[in-house]
Design an enzyme around this catalytic site. Sequence first.
Site: not given
Length: 468
Positions: A188, A210, A190-193
Amino acid sequence: MDSVGDTLQRLRETFSAGRTRPAEFRATQLEGLGRFLRDNKQLLQEALARDLRKPDFESEVSEFSMAQHEIHLALRNLRAWMKDEKVPRSLGTQLDRAFIRKEPFGLVLIIVPWNYPLNLTLVPLVGALAAGNCVVLKPSEISKNMEQVLAEVLPRYLDQSCFAMVLGGPEETGQLLEHRFDYIFFTGSPRVGRIVMTAAAKHLTPVTLELGGKNPCYVDDNCDPETVANRVAFFRYFNTGQTCVAPDYVLCSPEMQERLLPALQSTIARFFGEDPRSSPNLGRIINDKHFQRLQGLLGCGRVAIGGQSDQSDRYIAPTVLVDVQETEPVMQEEIFGPILPIVNVRSLDEAIDFINRREKPLALYAFSKSSEVVKQVLARTSSGGFCGNDGFMHVSLASLPFGGVGASGMGRYHGKFSFDTFSHHRGCLLRSQGMEKIYSIRYPPYTPRNLRMLLVAMETRSCSCTLL
């Protein structure tokens, strides 16, 4: 979500009992995934069409065939992948057995995005099940039709003692992440990562992230513009640009831009007709929120090709932007739509400097008839993956690892890399209780002579081992 704790406990009990470890059990689960694909192909295609209006051609290439190939590859190689891996030994361990054992982590969580909702469900799931784990799957609520099919149909093909699915949106995912897992695989933004990694850190849970980013595409002056236009347009507008490895922007000289624009115009017309909105070969944006975000990006730079949009149909025409400034929003975020900015640079060195000033991308592309130019871009930059003179064909090879670096992610998968990602590589040495007089040279009282002998015994041709 109150029942999630009970579900996780049930899965942990299954794993603790050793049910998922035998090769036969793992193969049965993989065969179940294969039957799920074959038995429900039409249902799955219809879900993809309703969510993304994805053409059957694109669904076949990027969803079904890749997932099926991963299943077949894992079934063919499962026992070889599971086998203990012998390692070189030192003089002092010649009578021992030294090997790497691939062990399942235990209970793993796979969080799936919406843009390739079948592929990005099944490919990591193949690796997790092949490695002998119990799995909790969280499909995307945004691709709601695929979520419904997965929730209603997929569990019928897997052993429910080792597999569970959790549905819901951000709130449910956040609650799920409060639980401890042995491994988390997330695809998903980068923010949610960052949210996922923060949650994992509370339990010291390892992760694969990823993510994505802005994938540069350098086009050298020494190129055939028609060939470049074909390949860049195909990969940029595939899945309506909603692909994490799509070329996100082009870097080229003003002279190359003048040659490339008419070629892109011709290619887009050939691919999608004079009215792309009526083309069966162009999908739609996933939802209104993403449509509005992309519509805002159309105001950056100047529209050279396309630019039309219709919110009622979530349609955005294949678009090329020029006169784009580095500071504009279209160059500050991953586009994830059918918009291609062109940024002018004066030289290869300037292009490489531009790329290296930004976060490391998930993919990087270079086009040139000169192999030296392509090799320079490869040697002087860093990215998750690289392809010279084409788009994301490297992703189609299960023999290559797929994953990001830096802000574009961490970890890798596809093929055996998926199996390895979901396996703990346990270093093992087995020794008998004999030969104690020989091994006693390591014990106190220490002497110079024993130290010399021990150092010789520790030497090996390819690794540094220890008797201590």
